[in-house]
Scaffold this active site. Structure first.
Site, PDB file in Angstrom:
ATOM      1  N   GLU A 140     -67.417  19.101 -33.874  1.00 55.83           N
ATOM      2  CA  GLU A 140     -66.067  19.632 -33.632  1.00 55.83           C
ATOM      3  C   GLU A 140     -65.510  20.378 -34.850  1.00 55.83           C
ATOM      4  O   GLU A 140     -64.885  21.431 -34.735  1.00 55.83           O
ATOM      5  CB  GLU A 140     -65.120  18.476 -33.275  1.00 55.83           C
ATOM      6  N   GLY A 198     -56.346  28.680 -53.555  1.00 56.81           N
ATOM      7  CA  GLY A 198     -57.452  27.827 -53.096  1.00 56.81           C
ATOM      8  C   GLY A 198     -57.908  28.123 -51.676  1.00 56.81           C
ATOM      9  O   GLY A 198     -58.686  27.380 -51.097  1.00 56.81           O
ATOM     10  N   LYS A 216     -68.915  30.810 -36.263  1.00 56.91           N
ATOM     11  CA  LYS A 216     -68.084  30.069 -35.308  1.00 56.91           C
ATOM     12  C   LYS A 216     -68.114  30.743 -33.942  1.00 56.91           C
ATOM     13  O   LYS A 216     -68.162  30.075 -32.906  1.00 56.91           O
ATOM     14  CB  LYS A 216     -66.655  29.983 -35.829  1.00 56.91           C
ATOM     15  N   GLY A 313     -59.323  22.711 -44.589  1.00 55.57           N
ATOM     16  CA  GLY A 313     -58.543  21.748 -45.367  1.00 55.57           C
ATOM     17  C   GLY A 313     -59.044  20.337 -45.089  1.00 55.57           C
ATOM     18  O   GLY A 313     -59.595  20.050 -44.021  1.00 55.57           O
TER      19      GLY A 313
END
Ligand SMILES: NC(=O)c1ccc[n+]([C@@H]2O[C@H](COP(=O)([O-])OP(=O)(O)OC[C@H]3O[C@@H](n4cnc5c(N)ncnc54)[C@H](OP(=O)(O)O)[C@@H]3O)[C@@H](O)[C@H]2O)c1
Length: 439
Positions: A140, A198, A216, A313
């Site tokens: 996932e 970042g 993806k 993240g």
């Protein structure tokens, strides 16, 4: 036993080994610790980390890992009798991640991975091993980070024929584009800001050249269309060629520039392309700000589905990984691409040049008499019909910006026209062209 009934005896904990304790691996440790009780109730059994592995055992990772067993050799995770699931969070299409994945599935253990490059390149092989060994392969987190889009398509929309899936699949590029939009920044300045925040690596190639989004997209396409995953059939143009004027001109035309991964299947074959596009300002994708991702899937009964959220993240990615682990704890799994590998079709590659649409074309030219006539002649000779043309005076003496919007026509005619103009002495730098989405 009914799935509603409480187990007569408590189910044993699901024992998990984590390989790679970087941004994502650290997030998984934190999430499993923070939501431990809730996760155990939802999963019907505790989920326990039993072992960890990464390159450097002594690195300070900002978390107390002292209670977990450390293995320098990742294969020890696979060999250990007390490991049910290996979670691969190392990265890279090949190398140690792939070796670990093959060994894990080959040993009949469950594999959870966040690794889009590995799934894009080796997903079918891995899915085949998982089928042979009747063990889960879950990924996932590999597509759009925290957005549960794999589950939504694989399960929630599984009754639909899906003709098209597209979206913003790279948060770094979206951050750069929205910086350019808000501040009028150049690509270079927006990239530097993304690096400072970042959002971009020191070497941003994978992100800004569309490679990460291509990985993806290839996974989404296989899942949506029931086709064999084929990363080599995905073409990618990144965002390096964009200049501040493109963002301004798109806005003046009522659009925003977004890096869009688009996969479509029709009678002509399978089209899979990542490229910057003009998105109408009232399309949901135009509202996706900063580093977020979004995916649109169009099903023949459900209609348009729109998913938006954090594509990267520690927290969002861990959320997706732990959801996969919970599924495994509940014994909920099935073929990785929603049907057995042998049931996936090998769709022919569609002719991208034959795709019909309107295009945005931007050129920078010398400020000379006759240049517009030269451009018009190249368009005419290539069979491009011009809907509108804007000329903006040069701000810094570096050339005049010409923006064309074409009538609908095949994409290859634009390439032909720009091929003709490449020989012109009056065109400065590389022209930019983008399809205008009409969805
Ligand atoms: N970062 C995201 O937001 C995000 C989102 C979605 C998916 N992903 C995917 O998640 C995976 C991990 O990404 P990340 O951002 O967490 O990467 P990262 O911060 O660079 O962490 C990578 C981890 O793998 C370990 N590692 C690297 N090479 C190794 C080797 N040869 N042998 C053993 N361990 C090795 C590193 O060990 P040391 O720490 O000891 O150096 C580190 O712990 C990638 O596949 C990435 O595409 C990331």
């Amino acid at each position: 036993m009914s799935p509603y009934s409480a187990p007569t005896a408590p189910r044993p904990p699901l024992r998990v080994a984590l390989a790679g304790i970087g941004v994502v691996g650290g997030g998984v440790v934190r999430l499993l610790e923070a939501n431990r009780e809730l996760i155990a109730r939802r999963a019907g059994r505790p989920i326990e980390i039993v072992a960890l592995s990464a390159r450097d055992r002594h690195k300070d990772r900002g978390i107390d890992l002292g209670r977990y067993r450390w293995e320098d050799d990742m294969d020890a995770l696979v060999a250990a009798d007390d490991v049910d699931v290996v979670v691969e969070m190392i990265g890279g299409a090949d190398g140690p991640a792939l070796t670990l994945a093959r060994h894990t599935l080959g040993a009949g253990k469950a594999l959870v991975t966040a690794n889009k490059a590995m799934i894009a390149h080796h997903g079918l092989d891995l899915a085949r091993i998982a089928e042979e060994k009747d063990t889960p392969l879950k990924y996932e987190a590999a597509v759009a980070g925290g957005i549960p889009v794999i589950k939504a398509i694989r399960e929630g929309a599984s009754a639909n024929e899906i003709a098209r899936v597209y979206g913003i699949l790279n948060g770094t590029c979206n951050y750069i584009l929205t910086q350019m939009e808000r501040n009028g920044a150049s690509f270079a300045d927006a990239l530097a800001a993304a690096q400072a925040e970042g959002y971009a690596e020191a070497d941003p190639t994978f992100d800004v050249d569309g490679i990460d989004a291509a990985h993806k997209l290839s996974i989404l396409a296989a899942l949506c269309f029931g086709t064999r995953l084929d990363i080599d059939a995905v073409t990618a143009d990144g965002i390096r060629g964009l200049i501040a004027a493109d963002i301004r001109e798109a806005e003046a035309l009522g659009h925003r520039v977004r890096l869009i991964g688009m996969a479509e299947r029709d009678a002509g074959g399978l089209y899979q392309h990542v490229q910057p596009c003009l998105v109408p300002a009232d399309h949901p994708l135009a509202y996706v700000p900063g580093a977020l991702n979004a995916v649109v899937a169009e099903g023949n009964f459900v209609g348009r589905l729109f998913f938006e959220g954090a594509g990267a993240g520690a927290g969002p990615t861990a959320s997706a990984i732990v959801a996969d682990i919970i599924d495994i704890a509940r014994d909920e799994y099935g073929p990785a691409f929603a049907m057995p590998v042998d049931a996936l079709d090998a769709a022919p590659v569609a002719d991208a040049g034959a795709r019909i649409g309107k295009h945005y074309v931007r050129l920078i030219v010398e400020d000379r008499i006759g240049v517009l006539a030269e451009i018009a002649a190249a368009m005419r000779d290539a069979g491009v019909s011009i809907e509108s043309l804007i000329q903006r005076g040069s701000e810094d003496g570096s050339g005049v910006v010409i923006v064309l919007v074409t009538h609908e026509g095949p994409a290859k005619t634009i390439d032909t026209a720009l091929g003709i103009l490449a020989a012109s002495d009056h065109v400065v730098g590389t022209p930019m062209h983008m399809p205008i989405l009409a969805l």
